[in-house]
Each structure stands twice: as structure tokens, then as C-alpha cells.
Write an enzyme that holds these catalytic residues in place. Structure first.
Site, PDB file in Angstrom:
ATOM      1  N   ASP A  23      15.225 -29.675  -3.441  1.00  0.00           N
ATOM      2  CA  ASP A  23      14.108 -29.594  -4.384  1.00  0.00           C
ATOM      3  C   ASP A  23      13.341 -30.912  -4.296  1.00  0.00           C
ATOM      4  OD1 ASP A  23      12.404 -29.763  -6.548  1.00  0.00           O
ATOM      5  OD2 ASP A  23      13.826 -28.963  -8.000  1.00  0.00           O
TER       6      ASP A  23
ATOM      7  N   LYS B 277       3.746 -30.524  -7.217  1.00  0.00           N
ATOM      8  CA  LYS B 277       3.271 -31.766  -7.818  1.00  0.00           C
ATOM      9  C   LYS B 277       2.278 -32.511  -6.926  1.00  0.00           C
ATOM     10  CE  LYS B 277       6.971 -32.550 -11.203  1.00  0.00           C
ATOM     11  NZ  LYS B 277       6.155 -32.562 -12.420  1.00  0.00           N
TER      12      LYS B 277
ATOM     13  N   PHE C 111      17.009 -30.656 -12.647  1.00  0.00           N
ATOM     14  CA  PHE C 111      15.908 -29.873 -13.215  1.00  0.00           C
ATOM     15  C   PHE C 111      15.176 -29.200 -12.067  1.00  0.00           C
ATOM     16  CE2 PHE C 111      11.590 -29.080 -14.621  1.00  0.00           C
ATOM     17  CZ  PHE C 111      11.788 -28.515 -15.867  1.00  0.00           C
TER      18      PHE C 111
END
Length: 404
Positions: A223, A252, A138
């Protein structure tokens, strides 16, 4: 007359792409939250690995308040001191020489993918455009990143997806060898798959990807949107493996709850982002940068990072104790304070059923797909909150077992 929002207001006024729990939190402090009725919850969800220092941590609150009285936003026609300080802090703490700032992980990954393609075209020609990613990965919700992500359900129904994207099998180097070639411009990988089920990469797998990229003049993109900024027990997860990427993305935990993202790379690669080739209206926003700098400086300390590793062991011990009693988990895995508990075969697909039961017990948790219970709490969650939160989780799981 003032109106107190209710959960039904969500259904009336907001698009239906989310289905939030029925409670509405209104106040947070540390690893605890309170809803509109004053009921308390322990937070094991952490805003999906975002609230790196919990709720309203004084270090972040003070940074935000101090910057709020100085400067909020300019534009990329100008620069500002907080953005420059944050960029320097990231460079000094990582492999990188240059930083591109944006507002989210999806934006950071979009920038990384565009940079990889542009670098390849400039240095090798138009033919070198293939991007290899992994099933169950993702990387965001932009159309490019959701197509590179290895979960087709997120890209279906929106028309033709971008071309030149291939998907291999995570932790299976042979599946990558079967796809990689001289037309490969980049391999994009999460050091630990998050939405794909909290699955850490093996050291051999990441080193093998590095070797394949070197052999084929391709870029290795990590990522680290979910694993970065202390979440793994190191500032960035690549440090756990000793494998250095060419491009790294972060978001995040970087802002501790304030929207911010960053893409990190080297001098040699960064030159392909020449003036006008890419941008972000809010990238380098002074407020966001000030908060992110405070978060980085507080988290990147031996005390906090060692504490993450210690708390990982506490979470694992409690989950194993719960499992010995109830037998609901097949495997407990993860790194640092990103932890997944895969459901046992007899509870296949029931991870989501734990969430409302946990809410009833005063605990907030997450899932990573239908079969993995996920926890991504504050990196500094007090041990007493872990103890109490696990007691509440045990009661929720006991209810799940009783329903079976």
C-alpha cells in the site's frame, strides 16, 4: 444575494464525521494558503500527503486546462488517450505490467484485495483466502479495506466485518510467521505506516515478508497510497528497499490534488481481473489522467527526487533544534517528506493540541494518531518556506509548553 460560507455552515449542512479547523482557506499558491480574511499560512499538511507539487502548480494547472478543452469523461465502454499515456508511464517506471485506474486510495486498495483473493481462488482453490495485515495499519474506508486495516476503531459499529483477515505486528517477522500458511492469499503492508504513526519498515522486515509470500504462494501487496509518487525520495518507496511487491497501490500524490488512484500489478496476476470482475465509474477519467501524468513526469526526475531527500534533512534538523529547546518529542522519524515527531511521555496524547496553536501562528500541520505530529508538505516546498514554517511551529510549541 450571494452567501459567503462560514465554518458554522459545515456544522449545519455536512455530516459530522469530520471536525475541520475554524479557518477556511480560499486560495493557494505553492506552499502557502490564504483564508477568507486574507491571512496567510504555510502548508506543512499538503492535503494529507496529496498536494505533491503544492497548490496550483503551473505544470498541473496547464495540464488540467489543456485537457478541459478536449475531453472530460467517457466511461469504461471506451478508453482515452490520457489514461493510456498514464498507464504506460506507470508501467515504464515500475515493476508493473498492468494498471487498474480508479478515483482514490481506498478504491485502489479494494481492487488490490479483491484481485489477490480472486487470483488465489483461481490458482489454488477456495481455501486460500486469508489476508494478513498489521496492527495500526490503514488501508482506506471501504468496509473491506477498513477491516484489513489494523485499527478497530474505524470498523466498529458497522456490523460484522469480512472474515479471513488476520493482523500481525508491524516490523515483527515472527508475528507474521505465526499466522502465515498455505491458506494465506496475501500479505498487505505499508512500506511506512502513515496513520499508524509514521513508522518506516525495516529492510529485513520487508524482505522477510517477500520470502514468506514466495514460500507460501501468496501475494505481497504494498500500500503506497501515502508513500508513493516521490514522497519517500524515490518514485515509490519499494525502490528504497529493493523489495518488489506483486501488487502496489497508489493515490494521494499521484494526482497532486486531483482525485485519482491506481493499482499496479504483473501480467500473470492481472489475468484474474477478467472482463466484468471489477470496475470504477470514474477510473481512467481523462481529466484525472492528464493531471496525474503531468505530476508523474515532473516528480520522477533526479532534481525533484534528490530535492525531497535534501528537504527531509532540513525538516529533521529544524525539528531537532526545536526539541533541544523544548523537549516535547521522543523520536523524529520518517522517509522523504513524510515525517513524524512522536511526543515525549510528559506530552503523551497532545499532538492534536499543537494543530490549533500552529494555525494561530500561520502554519498548517497534521497528526498521525494522538501522539505523533505529522508533516507531509509539497515535494518542492521552497527552503525559505521550511525555515519560516519551522519558526512558526516553534512558537506554537512554546505555547504548548507554557500551558503544561
Amino acid at each position: 444575494m450571494s452567501h459567503t460560507p462560514t465554518r458554522s455552515d459545515f456544522d449545519q449542512y455536512m455530516t459530522p464525521n469530520y471536525s475541520p479547523q475554524q479557518v477556511i482557506p480560499v486560495r493557494g499558491e505553492g506552499s502557502r494558503l490564504w483564508d477568507q480574511e486574507g491571512r496567510e499560512y504555510i502548508d506543512f499538511a499538503g492535503g494529507i500527503a496529496v498536494n505533491s507539487l503544492g497548490h496550483c502548480h503551473p505544470v498541473l494547472v496547464n495540464a488540467l486546462k489543456a485537457q478541459a478543452d478536449k475531453l472530460w469523461h467517457l466511461s469504461n465502454v471506451y478508453t482515452n488517450e490520457p489514461a493510456l499515456k498514464l498507464a504506460r508511464a506507470l508501467v515504464e517506471r515500475t515493476f508493473a505490467d498492468k494498471v487498474f485506474m480508479c478515483s482514490s486510495g481506498g478504491e485502489a486498495n479494494e481492487a488490490a484485495l479483491k484481485l489477490a483473493r480472486r487470483w488465489a481462488v483461481e490458482h489454488h482453490g477456495e481455501h486460500k483466502d486469508k489476508i494478513i495485515s498489521f496492527s495500526q495499519s490503514f488501508h482506506g474506508r471501504t468496509f473491506f479495506t477498513v477491516s484489513v486495516g489494523g485499527q478497530p476503531k474505524y470498523s466498529q459499529g458497522f456490523g460484522p466485518v469480512p472474515g479471513g483477515i488476520l493482523h500481525a505486528t508491524y516490523n515483527d517477522l515472527d508475528s507474521v510467521r505465526a499466522l502465515v500458511g498455505d491458506d494465506t492469499c496475501a500479505i498487505m503492508v505499508e512500506p511506512m505506516q502513515g496513520e499508524g504513526g509514521i513508522v518506516p519498515a525495516t529492510p529485513e522486515f520487508l524482505q522477510g515478508l517477500r520470502d514468506l509470500c514466495d514460500a507460501h504462494d501468496a501475494l505481497l501487496v504494498f500500500d503506497e497510497v501515502q508513500t508513493g509518487v516521490g514522497r519517500s525520495g524515490e518514485l515509490y518507496a519499494y525502490k528504497n528497499y529493493g523489495v518488489v511487491p506483486d501488487i502496489l497501490t497508489s493515490a494521494k500524490s499521484l494526482g497532486g490534488g486531483f482525485p485519482v488512484g491506481a493499482m499496479l500489478t504483473t501480467d500473470a496476476i492481472a489475468t484474474s481481473l477478467a472482463i466484468g470482475t471489477h470496475g470504477s465509474t470514474y477510473g481512467g477519467n481523462a481529466l484525472a489522467s492528464a493531471v496525474a501524468l503531468a505530476a508523474i513526469e515532473h516528480i520522477d526526475t533526479p532534481e525533484v527526487l534528490a530535492g525531497v531527500k535534501k528537504r527531509h534533512e532540513l525538516f529533521r534538523e529544524h525539528l531537532e533544534t526545536i526539541n533541544r529547546k523544548h523537549g516535547v518529542f521522543q523520536e523524529i522519524r520518517g522517509m522523504g517528506l513524510l515525517i513524524g515527531a512522536q511526543m515525549a511521555p510528559e506530552y503523551e496524547g497532545q499532538a492534536k493540541d499543537i494543530l490549533p496553536l500552529a494555525i494561530d501562528e500561520g502554519l498548517m500541520a497534521l497528526i498521525a494518531g494522538p501522539n505523533v505530529l505529522r508533516m507531509a508538505p509539497s515535494l518542492v516546498i521552497p527552503e525559505a518556506d521550511i525555515e519560516e514554517g519551522m519558526a512558526r511551529l516553534e512558537r506554537a510549541i512554546a505555547k504548548l509548553v507554557a500551558k503544561a
